[in-house]
Design a protein around this motif. Structure first.
Motif, short mmCIF file in Angstrom:
data_model
loop_
_atom_site.label_atom_id
_atom_site.label_comp_id
_atom_site.label_asym_id
_atom_site.label_seq_id
_atom_site.Cartn_x
_atom_site.Cartn_y
_atom_site.Cartn_z
N THR A 135 54.44 40.14 62.15
CA THR A 135 54.48 41.47 61.53
C THR A 135 53.08 41.92 61.14
O THR A 135 52.85 43.08 60.88
CB THR A 135 55.38 41.47 60.30
OG1 THR A 135 55.09 40.31 59.55
CG2 THR A 135 56.84 41.50 60.68
N LYS A 139 54.67 46.07 63.54
CA LYS A 139 56.12 46.10 63.43
C LYS A 139 56.66 46.62 64.77
O LYS A 139 55.95 47.26 65.54
CB LYS A 139 56.54 47.05 62.30
CG LYS A 139 56.29 46.50 60.92
CD LYS A 139 57.32 45.47 60.51
CE LYS A 139 58.60 46.12 60.05
NZ LYS A 139 59.61 45.13 59.64
N SER A 140 57.96 46.36 64.98
CA SER A 140 58.51 46.72 66.29
C SER A 140 58.42 48.23 66.55
O SER A 140 58.18 48.65 67.68
CB SER A 140 59.95 46.25 66.41
OG SER A 140 60.71 46.78 65.36
N THR A 141 58.52 49.03 65.49
CA THR A 141 58.43 50.47 65.70
C THR A 141 57.03 50.88 66.17
O THR A 141 56.86 51.81 66.96
CB THR A 141 58.83 51.24 64.43
OG1 THR A 141 58.74 52.62 64.69
CG2 THR A 141 57.95 50.93 63.24
N GLN A 142 56.03 50.14 65.67
CA GLN A 142 54.66 50.44 66.11
C GLN A 142 54.46 50.00 67.56
O GLN A 142 53.76 50.65 68.32
CB GLN A 142 53.67 49.74 65.18
CG GLN A 142 53.67 50.33 63.79
CD GLN A 142 52.98 49.43 62.78
OE1 GLN A 142 53.15 48.23 62.77
NE2 GLN A 142 52.20 50.03 61.90
#
Lengths: 344, 579
Positions: A135, A139-142
């Motif tokens: 992280t 993050k996965s959204t990034q």
């Protein structure tokens, strides 16, 4: 007038209806035979209980080569931390609970309780496994917003936890590509260069060059950024991991170039608009960052560069030299003393 | 009195030397402790068994671990001898770096797999003592809760001119420290310092500058979100005293929240203060970004950014406010993927005379289609277009806008073939146009190449690049025209990799580049050709030691200014030992 408004309203309504219909179709119909196995690893880890896990010794019995390569990787240090929870230790920290796999592999596969094989998973799911712990990288959204994620690449497209072990789905063509890239870079002067990151499949130039062939070929030009000489790597300029990159960037409002070329960072009393990055591509309006056949990595040679915007000036003072070489407009990036950029 | 903020070269070297000594001391100490304290410490760290594990199972899992893994060499030393046999322009030969000459230490690497239980580190020195060198080290302690990375490099090079100029150099030291203070929270700091002394042919003035950069970040999980708070301090010092010293201080706050597994939101605020010659400039940036996974194969992304600038230093035109918005849709099918997107930028631009405010608007659209035409043939087609409207009126003699108002980009990639014979083809096209001035620049790039695996021991590759440029301007009506300043060029690459036996390897590559330029000003660096052949013969001993012979006849010719040309035959013999 009324008819015109009606037309606009009609087109707008049609666009909205089509969009909603398409969204509905996407949500309802969902996946259309994905190429790779679709498993949400986060759900697998969330639903797993302590008794679903087995000892790492059981993995080593069959997968010795993988186990040995894992020992050499920095991951083994993190995953052997006794303070970490059980689902973040050893092989199963990435591959998920393995007890069912050890007991009966075929049965586990049928019941969907087999271990997670990252190279067989969809790229999005494979990345989600890495981003459980990384992280600090992002993050996965990034990650999903990056161009690499959009092009269906995953972390293991560039990184490998098991370096030196050939993955089952790595085709001979893929290996040939890496070999090819090795040969390309090998042609240049052998000078001091850093070791490639240990988790990368190859050095950055070779890895990126696998897909970005045009960009790699630009480094073969007479004038280039010194990547073949090992003085820079791709990630010095490109945000592969945006969160990390931000920590070494001088200013997000200016082009990344000023991190090294700090003398043109400004702000100057008399700015040159392209350098100011107000409207356009900033430094890339005049320079080709990878390499160019023109000196100083310019897009166009000599006076032609200035002449492409300042068209009315293109033949002024001909047959003099370039606009800056003769000591006239020496402060092309901006000046603190002269409006016409004649002095720095 | 102005405070002395310069970091002297001597001080920088001292700091870096201390850093290296400390690292060596740490590595040595850890290695010594390991030998004394734990004879079996090199056993795989996987020995840690979960607390809830059955003791009998524990015994079972120990059995396979008794098989000792192959011994991994800890040290690698590489020494060599090199000569250039150079005739012609040394400045051009050393334009980007300085290859070794005479006897040299090519590299020293210390890379223990494990120092102590929970510790790991490595240390690399490459050509220390040479003109160009690089050193780096990394230590991970307490299972990675504390990590330290440091690097030091220097490069010497020459400006590519005819007249003698002093040797330029650039050196840089970097350090990174990270401390995980809680399972999901860490603080980290990055420090870097670089020095550049760059000498040019007069009348261009030399650059003698230093930059220093600090960045500190505290980040981690706070509730359901992830927050990051950072501060950075950048300093620029010009030792020629021409440019003012600059200090950029920056605060940033970033928050990431994923309320559902399908939706991610990110917001950030950034505040920058740029101090220069007692004038303070300020920039504030707010950005919002989101990623929504609509379905298993569909994503929608949206970004918004607002910049607000207050730059009292600048006396010419500058951007006061900027709003930008972009959105993208990604749709995947079994063999194909489609991306479409748009972006919009609106700028409040204060004109140089401070009497007028322009609000130019930039619209852009982009698309990308990628997939497989057949099992072995992959196609990627992408393109974008940008259009600038509400063009500003310029204060120059000619008041027509100086900006490109139309930009187009198209790229086609084809990649495929069989495992033994595969190839690729790329065509890239760009067009920039300024309609008010009736000028444009167009370029086409062609890249074609392929690999041939003749057999398991022999493979060959080839690549050809051609760049075709054209341009025109309604204002250039007499020679030289805009077209005359826009050269074409081509680059050809050939290579071969041959395993003669299990111990002997031959790698060879040949690069050839040339330009086709009208060069109306008869300038140097415009009409040239280069031919570079590099051959490597490597012998690997059964124990892993290696002997490497490199022979590289290189030729560079400038057809206008012959003094820029050179020929060199770089010869390098090196040997590496691992133990």
């Amino acid at each position: 007038m009324f008819r015109k408004k009606l037309w606009r309203l009609g087109i707008f309504s049609l666009a909205i209806t089509l969009t909603l219909a398409w969204l509905g179709t996407v949500c309802v119909i969902g996946s259309v035979t994905p190429q790779n196995r679709s498993v949400n690893p986060l759900v697998v880890f969330e639903q797993a209980k302590a008794e679903d896990y087995t000892s790492d010794g059981a993995c080593v019995t069959c997968h010795q080569a993988y186990a040995q390569s894992f020992e050499k990787s920095p991951h083994s240090l993190y995953s052997s931390n006794p303070k970490e929870p059980y689902d973040r230790q050893g092989c199963q920290s990435c591959h998920g609970p393995g007890k069912a796999h050890v007991e009966d592999r075929e049965q586990a596969a049928k019941s969907g309780k087999d271990v997670l094989g990252l190279s067989k998973m969809k790229s999005k799911d494979a990345s989600a496994v890495c981003l459980r712990c990384h992280t600090d990288t992002m993050k996965s959204t990034q990650w999903h917003r990056t161009a690499h994620a959009r092009a269906d690449l995953s972390c293991n497209s560039c990184h490998s936890v098991h370096l030196g072990v050939e993955h089952e789905n790595e085709t001979a063509a893929e290996k040939a590509k890496i070999k090819d890239a090795v040969k390309i870079i090998n042609g240049f002067a052998n000078v001091a260069r850093p070791e490639p990151n240990k988790m990368l499949l190859a050095s950055e130039a070779l890895l990126c060059g696998k897909c970005h062939k045009k960009e790699l070929s630009e480094f073969r030009h007479n004038f280039r950024h010194p990547l073949p000489e090992g003085r820079i790597v791709c990630s010095d300029c490109h945000d592969v991991h945006p969160v990390r990159a931000e920590q070494t960037r001088v200013s997000p409002n200016k082009s990344a170039c000023i991190t090294c070329h700090a003398d043109i960072a400004g702000p100057f009393v008399f700015e040159h608009d392209p350098v100011n990055s107000t409207l356009g591509d900033g430094c890339n309006d005049c320079h080709r960052p990878h390499g160019s056949h023109n000196p100083a990595l310019l897009t166009t040679a000599s006076r032609g560069l200035c002449g492409q915007c300042h068209t009315e000036q293109s033949n002024t003072h001909f047959p003099g030299q370039s606009c800056w070489n003769t000591g006239c407009h020496v402060a092309v990036h901006g000046s603190n003393t002269d409006r016409k950029l004649l002095r720095r | 009195m102005k405070p002395n903020l310069y970091i002297s070269r001597q001080r920088m070297r001292t700091w870096c030397a201390w850093m290296i000594c400390l690292l060596l001391l740490g590595l040595g100490r850890a290695s010594y402790s390991q030998e004394r304290a734990a004879p079996d410490a090199e056993k795989p760290s996987r020995q840690i068994v979960r607390q809830n594990q059955d003791p009998q199972e524990e015994k079972k899992e120990e059995e396979p671990q008794e098989e000792k893994p192959p011994v991994v060499p800890k040290y690698q030393v590489e020494v060599g001898y090199a000569s250039w046999d150079l005739s012609g322009n040394e400045n051009k030969f050393r334009q980007y770096a300085t290859p070794p000459q005479g006897f040299f230490l090519k590299g020293f690497r210390y890379n223990p797999v494990s120092l102590l239980h929970g510790f790991r580190g490595d240390y690399n020195l490459i050509r220390l003592g040479g003109d160009d060198y690089f050193a780096d080290s990394r230590m991970l302690m307490f299972f990675g809760d504390i990590s330290f990375k440091g690097s030091l490099r220097r490069n010497r090079f020459l400006d590519d001119v005819i007249t003698p100029v002093p040797v330029s150099d650039r050196q840089e030291g970097k350090a990174l420290f990270k401390f995980k203070i809680a399972p999901e929270f860490a603080v980290s700091t990055v420090y870097s310092m670089s020095e550049e002394n760059h000498f040019f042919q007069p009348p261009r003035e030399a650059l003698r500058q230093r930059t220093r950069y600090w960045d500190m970040v505290a980040e981690g999980k706070v509730g359901e979100a992830r927050l990051s708070l950072g501060f950075s301090d950048f300093r620029y010092f010009d030792r020629t005293l021409v440019l003012p010293d600059t200090a950029i201080k920056r605060w940033r706050l970033v928050g990431v929240w994923e309320p559902f597994t399908t939706l991610g939101l990110e917001a950030s605020y950034l505040s920058q203060e740029i101090n220069q010659a007692a004038v303070s400039n300020h920039i504030d940036t707010i950005s919002l970004a989101s990623n929504w996974t609509v379905g298993p194969n569909t994503d929608i992304q949206m970004n918004y950014r607002h910049d607000s600038l207050n730059l009292p230093t600048v006396q010419t035109s500058f951007m006061r406010e900027q709003h930008s918005f972009s959105s993208r849709l990604v749709q995947r099918w079994s063999r194909w993927q489609l991306q479409v997107g748009m972006n919009y930028r609106e700028t409040e631009r204060i004109r140089g005379d401070r009497l007028f405010l322009n609000i130019p608007k930039l619209w852009g659209f982009e698309g990308r289609l990628a997939g497989r035409l057949s099992r072995n043939l992959k196609l990627t087609l992408r393109g974008s277009t940008q259009h600038l409207s509400s063009l500003p009126l310029m204060l120059t003699t000619d008041t027509r806008s100086l900006y490109w108002n139309d930009r187009r980009f198209v790229q086609l990639k084809l990649d495929g073939g069989s495992p033994s014979l595969n190839g690729y083809f790329q065509w890239t096209h760009r067009r920039l146009a300024n309609d008010l001035r009736a000028s444009d620049v167009t370029s086409h790039f062609l890249t074609a190449g392929g690999n041939w695996e003749v057999n398991s021991r022999l493979s060959a590759f080839a690549e050809y690049n051609y760049e075709f440029w054209s341009g025109k301007s309604a204002d250039s009506t007499v020679f030289p025209f805009q077209e005359n300043y826009i050269p074409n060029s081509r680059v050809t690459v050939l290579g071969v990799s041959w395993s003669l036996t299990d111990q002997v390897f031959l790698l060879a590559s040949y690069t050839d580049y040339t330009t086709d330029h009208d060069n109306p000003l008869r300038e140097k660096d415009s009409n040239y050709a280069g031919r570079f052949l590099t051959m490597n013969l490597r012998y690997r001993f059964p124990a892993g030691h290696e002997l490497n012979l490199m022979v590289a006849p290189w030729l560079y010719r400038d057809r206008i200014v012959d003094n820029m040309s050179y020929t060199a035959t770089v010869l390098m013999l090196s040997g590496s030992a691992r133990f």
